[in-house]
Motif scaffolding. Sequence first.
Motif, PDB file in Angstrom:
ATOM      1  N   ARG A 670     -62.984 -68.596  38.007  1.00  0.00           N
ATOM      2  CA  ARG A 670     -62.296 -67.798  39.026  1.00  0.00           C
ATOM      3  C   ARG A 670     -61.993 -66.396  38.537  1.00  0.00           C
ATOM      4  O   ARG A 670     -62.173 -65.411  39.264  1.00  0.00           O
ATOM      5  CB  ARG A 670     -61.005 -68.500  39.431  1.00  0.00           C
ATOM      6  CG  ARG A 670     -61.225 -69.808  40.182  1.00  0.00           C
ATOM      7  CD  ARG A 670     -59.975 -70.654  40.210  1.00  0.00           C
ATOM      8  NE  ARG A 670     -60.209 -71.963  40.810  1.00  0.00           N
ATOM      9  CZ  ARG A 670     -59.398 -73.002  40.666  1.00  0.00           C
ATOM     10  NH1 ARG A 670     -58.284 -72.878  39.948  1.00  0.00           N
ATOM     11  NH2 ARG A 670     -59.696 -74.155  41.226  1.00  0.00           N
ATOM     12  N   ILE A 671     -61.519 -66.292  37.302  1.00  0.00           N
ATOM     13  CA  ILE A 671     -61.189 -64.970  36.759  1.00  0.00           C
ATOM     14  C   ILE A 671     -62.460 -64.161  36.559  1.00  0.00           C
ATOM     15  O   ILE A 671     -62.512 -62.961  36.874  1.00  0.00           O
ATOM     16  CB  ILE A 671     -60.398 -65.123  35.450  1.00  0.00           C
ATOM     17  CG1 ILE A 671     -59.039 -65.790  35.736  1.00  0.00           C
ATOM     18  CG2 ILE A 671     -60.194 -63.783  34.780  1.00  0.00           C
ATOM     19  CD1 ILE A 671     -58.277 -66.177  34.488  1.00  0.00           C
ATOM     20  N   GLY A 672     -63.509 -64.796  36.028  1.00  0.00           N
ATOM     21  CA  GLY A 672     -64.770 -64.082  35.868  1.00  0.00           C
ATOM     22  C   GLY A 672     -65.375 -63.678  37.193  1.00  0.00           C
ATOM     23  O   GLY A 672     -65.900 -62.561  37.349  1.00  0.00           O
ATOM     24  N   GLY A 673     -65.316 -64.573  38.197  1.00  0.00           N
ATOM     25  CA  GLY A 673     -65.854 -64.249  39.510  1.00  0.00           C
ATOM     26  C   GLY A 673     -65.083 -63.179  40.238  1.00  0.00           C
ATOM     27  O   GLY A 673     -65.615 -62.523  41.137  1.00  0.00           O
ATOM     28  N   GLY A 674     -63.803 -62.982  39.865  1.00  0.00           N
ATOM     29  CA  GLY A 674     -63.034 -61.926  40.506  1.00  0.00           C
ATOM     30  C   GLY A 674     -63.509 -60.542  40.134  1.00  0.00           C
ATOM     31  O   GLY A 674     -63.252 -59.577  40.866  1.00  0.00           O
ATOM     32  N   VAL A 675     -64.199 -60.412  38.999  1.00  0.00           N
ATOM     33  CA  VAL A 675     -64.712 -59.111  38.552  1.00  0.00           C
ATOM     34  C   VAL A 675     -66.226 -59.046  38.678  1.00  0.00           C
ATOM     35  O   VAL A 675     -66.781 -58.013  39.052  1.00  0.00           O
ATOM     36  CB  VAL A 675     -64.272 -58.838  37.096  1.00  0.00           C
ATOM     37  CG1 VAL A 675     -64.831 -57.508  36.597  1.00  0.00           C
ATOM     38  CG2 VAL A 675     -62.755 -58.836  36.992  1.00  0.00           C
ATOM     39  N   PHE A 676     -66.900 -60.147  38.375  1.00  0.00           N
ATOM     40  CA  PHE A 676     -68.368 -60.206  38.438  1.00  0.00           C
ATOM     41  C   PHE A 676     -68.767 -61.167  39.557  1.00  0.00           C
ATOM     42  O   PHE A 676     -68.701 -62.382  39.391  1.00  0.00           O
ATOM     43  CB  PHE A 676     -68.931 -60.657  37.093  1.00  0.00           C
ATOM     44  CG  PHE A 676     -68.493 -59.789  35.945  1.00  0.00           C
ATOM     45  CD1 PHE A 676     -69.108 -58.570  35.709  1.00  0.00           C
ATOM     46  CD2 PHE A 676     -67.453 -60.185  35.110  1.00  0.00           C
ATOM     47  CE1 PHE A 676     -68.703 -57.768  34.647  1.00  0.00           C
ATOM     48  CE2 PHE A 676     -67.048 -59.394  34.056  1.00  0.00           C
ATOM     49  CZ  PHE A 676     -67.669 -58.171  33.819  1.00  0.00           C
ATOM     50  N   PRO A 677     -69.166 -60.662  40.704  1.00  0.00           N
ATOM     51  CA  PRO A 677     -69.365 -61.508  41.905  1.00  0.00           C
ATOM     52  C   PRO A 677     -70.470 -62.546  41.770  1.00  0.00           C
ATOM     53  O   PRO A 677     -70.513 -63.487  42.569  1.00  0.00           O
ATOM     54  CB  PRO A 677     -69.708 -60.486  42.998  1.00  0.00           C
ATOM     55  CG  PRO A 677     -69.213 -59.178  42.487  1.00  0.00           C
ATOM     56  CD  PRO A 677     -69.353 -59.238  41.007  1.00  0.00           C
ATOM     57  N   HIS A 678     -71.379 -62.410  40.805  1.00  0.00           N
ATOM     58  CA  HIS A 678     -72.449 -63.396  40.713  1.00  0.00           C
ATOM     59  C   HIS A 678     -71.954 -64.745  40.198  1.00  0.00           C
ATOM     60  O   HIS A 678     -72.671 -65.742  40.288  1.00  0.00           O
ATOM     61  CB  HIS A 678     -73.576 -62.875  39.813  1.00  0.00           C
ATOM     62  CG  HIS A 678     -73.181 -62.764  38.365  1.00  0.00           C
ATOM     63  ND1 HIS A 678     -72.477 -61.686  37.873  1.00  0.00           N
ATOM     64  CD2 HIS A 678     -73.393 -63.600  37.312  1.00  0.00           C
ATOM     65  CE1 HIS A 678     -72.282 -61.848  36.572  1.00  0.00           C
ATOM     66  NE2 HIS A 678     -72.817 -62.998  36.212  1.00  0.00           N
ATOM     67  N   ILE A 679     -70.736 -64.782  39.674  1.00  0.00           N
ATOM     68  CA  ILE A 679     -70.112 -66.044  39.258  1.00  0.00           C
ATOM     69  C   ILE A 679     -69.352 -66.594  40.467  1.00  0.00           C
ATOM     70  O   ILE A 679     -68.367 -65.998  40.912  1.00  0.00           O
ATOM     71  CB  ILE A 679     -69.164 -65.849  38.062  1.00  0.00           C
ATOM     72  CG1 ILE A 679     -69.915 -65.256  36.874  1.00  0.00           C
ATOM     73  CG2 ILE A 679     -68.503 -67.163  37.683  1.00  0.00           C
ATOM     74  CD1 ILE A 679     -70.978 -66.167  36.302  1.00  0.00           C
ATOM     75  N   LYS A 680     -69.810 -67.720  40.978  1.00  0.00           N
ATOM     76  CA  LYS A 680     -69.209 -68.308  42.187  1.00  0.00           C
ATOM     77  C   LYS A 680     -68.725 -69.721  41.875  1.00  0.00           C
ATOM     78  O   LYS A 680     -69.479 -70.548  41.337  1.00  0.00           O
ATOM     79  CB  LYS A 680     -70.216 -68.329  43.339  1.00  0.00           C
ATOM     80  CG  LYS A 680     -70.690 -66.952  43.780  1.00  0.00           C
ATOM     81  CD  LYS A 680     -71.693 -67.044  44.897  1.00  0.00           C
ATOM     82  CE  LYS A 680     -72.086 -65.664  45.420  1.00  0.00           C
ATOM     83  NZ  LYS A 680     -72.660 -64.806  44.375  1.00  0.00           N
TER      84      LYS A 680
END
Length: 792
Positions: A670-680
Amino acid sequence: MAAPETSTAAVQTLYTNNTLRNAFGGVLSFFILLLIGVMAFSIRLFSVIKYESVIHEFDPYFNYRVTQFLAKNGIYEFWNWFDDRTWYPLGRVIGGTVYPGLTLTAGTIWWLLNSLNIPLSVETVCVFTAPIFSAFASWATYLLTKEVKGTGAGLTAAALLAMVPSYISRSVAGSYDNEAVAIFALIFTFYLYIKTLNTGTLFYATLNSIAYFYMVCSWGGYTFIINLIPMHVLLCIVTGRFSSRLYIAYAPLVVLGTLLAALVPVVGFNAVMTSEHFASFLVFIIIHVVAFVYYIKGILSPKMFKVAVTLVVSVGLAVCCAVIAVLIALVASSPTKGWSGRSLSLLDPTYASKYIPIIASVSEHQPPTWPSYFMDINVLAFLVPAGIIVSLKACFLPLSDASSFVVLYIATSVYFSGVMVRLMLVLAPAACITSGIALSQAFDVFTGSIKFQLTGASSNTEVDAAETSSSTAESQTDAVKTEKPEETAKNRPSRKSKKKEREHGEKPSTKAKAEKKRLLALPLESSVISLLLLVLLGAFYVVHCVWAAAEAYSAPSIVLTSHSHDGLHVFDDFREAYAWLRHNTDVDDKVASWWDYGYQTTAMANRTVIVDNNTWNNTHIATVGTAMSSPERAAWEIFHSLDVKYVLVVFGGLVGYPSDDINKFLWMVRIGGGVFPHIKEPDYLRDGQYRIDSQATPTMLNCLMYKLSYYRFVETDGKGFDRVRQTEIGKKYFKLTHFEEAFTTHHWMVRIYKLKPPKNRIRGKTKKSKSKTSSTTSSPKRSGTKKKNPWQ
């Protein structure tokens, strides 16, 4: 002349007895307070007795490391310290990003002890700082409750706070965190505020500002003080309780306290620029307007006062509109409307989960459950309503400034504790104060009823007669004392008539008091049973608190234990892993892990980390979360770009440790996807469920966190059964291509991997195996094709 002499002697005897009783009560209260302090200190030593003198948890290791630096290099080097061991490659300015109260307090204690030739280590001082200040907090609770209700309630509240589990959880020996000293500063600031309200002296107002300054130095929770006190001042103004004492208690606190708070580097201009402080300034303006109105009312006639009020209201509205416009402009210019993320998560409990997952990922930022209230404050959860509702008339009515403050304190702390479990710590003092008042009042009622019932009706008559005679004797003594030598005998008949009138006036009042006591007295059996039930309730509270201190909150997170049929098992994997890093890696090597373990890695392994528990840079943390969520090749590229040499993961699948990185993994996504959108996040869930078995998604089975946690795990039992998730893992046999296992602790709780170096790039050459197996027809095409130089 015999009667006056006899009555004078009786009054002197009564005065002497009262003096001795007060002196004995003061000495007894002092020794009780001393014992309460010893109890508060001793009950927090279970962690040292059962384990060892060691720092607990995660944040205390950073505070310990900072205190070591302060003791070694001095205060000036501390303020200017740039720490290049954290947040690589950014670093961190320690002096400007830390609340220095705890560090300066422990450093001062260490310096004083060494000045007295008591050679204690910095670690020992840090371990025992929290138990020492828990005793101070108990004494501060006594002073605060005494100002509100009395000595009995103060002693009861102090004893309750000394043992309350919610406070023990943050103040056991080894819990070297900001709250260790901040709770004492919080209670002591409230005490000095109430003391200033009761006395109206600038001396206590100045001490209140200094105590508030110490609170600002110690903990970010100081914003609770600077908002609660303005709320109370506004409540007093609205209810018509404005006085000069209220002005003296509040105005110096805002002016001097804000100036002192701005001296703390981590606060700085935030003391006047953030929305958390605007309420204090608004009430500061209001109290000056009210004070000016009262002043004008005292010097003008009623007619002129109406004209002046009209003028003041007109000017005041214009000024208020201008100030509000400026504040709105300042607030509107900020994306968060001038509020910090943590403050917004308190006002809106859903804010963090929607917008700031880094705050929502912390377990202590979650809302508490109902059992946690019983665990942390136990029977106080039932005594708090009793202290407010059942005993409201006896304890608080008529409402005074001090009692209204306690009611406001308990109401606000109950709300904030319901939003964030960490703020149960703020609720604990309020619950102890209110419960102490309720218990003290209940004991007074029951013991008074027993005493009244045991004396009997005949004794009551004798007591009434004795009270009447004593009152008559007191009046006669007053007449003898006030009689001047130059008075003649002409004045004596008038004095006798006054004495007779006073006697006739006191007899009905004494009878009325006795009748009131009789009506309020409870039956003897009910009083005795209720008193025994209160004693049993207190005994149950003591047993629960001792159990919580010995079992629930004494275990340091860095050393774990478990009981089984074959005895006690100790898991010391964390220190084993950090010791390996310290002795088997280069000093300049960088270690990547989830931010939970950053402080411990820096303090115990003395190695540079990418992120740590300060969580000031969300993008940096999201980068690490993205690497953990990515396939092995992509993760290797991210870590290699950050100059990482080793990756540390915590795994509990073998021993059943639930707080491992697999259970935290969705927060990394979730934290990674909040900055890098390709992580879902849906890519890691199967039909909305988080799984690691054969039904897990391919994205989950191929991510770096899964591979680093379960690499060679099937070799432990042949099946790869995860004791935390209670299932067999989905992908059992696989190899690592870009990482290699460097070290795994004895119980597999900490696993350390080393990044493989990048392959050499040789221009114009291909692998021999490919050249041999290539066909003759394709070789001319390959020879004719040239590779592009990656460095050009």
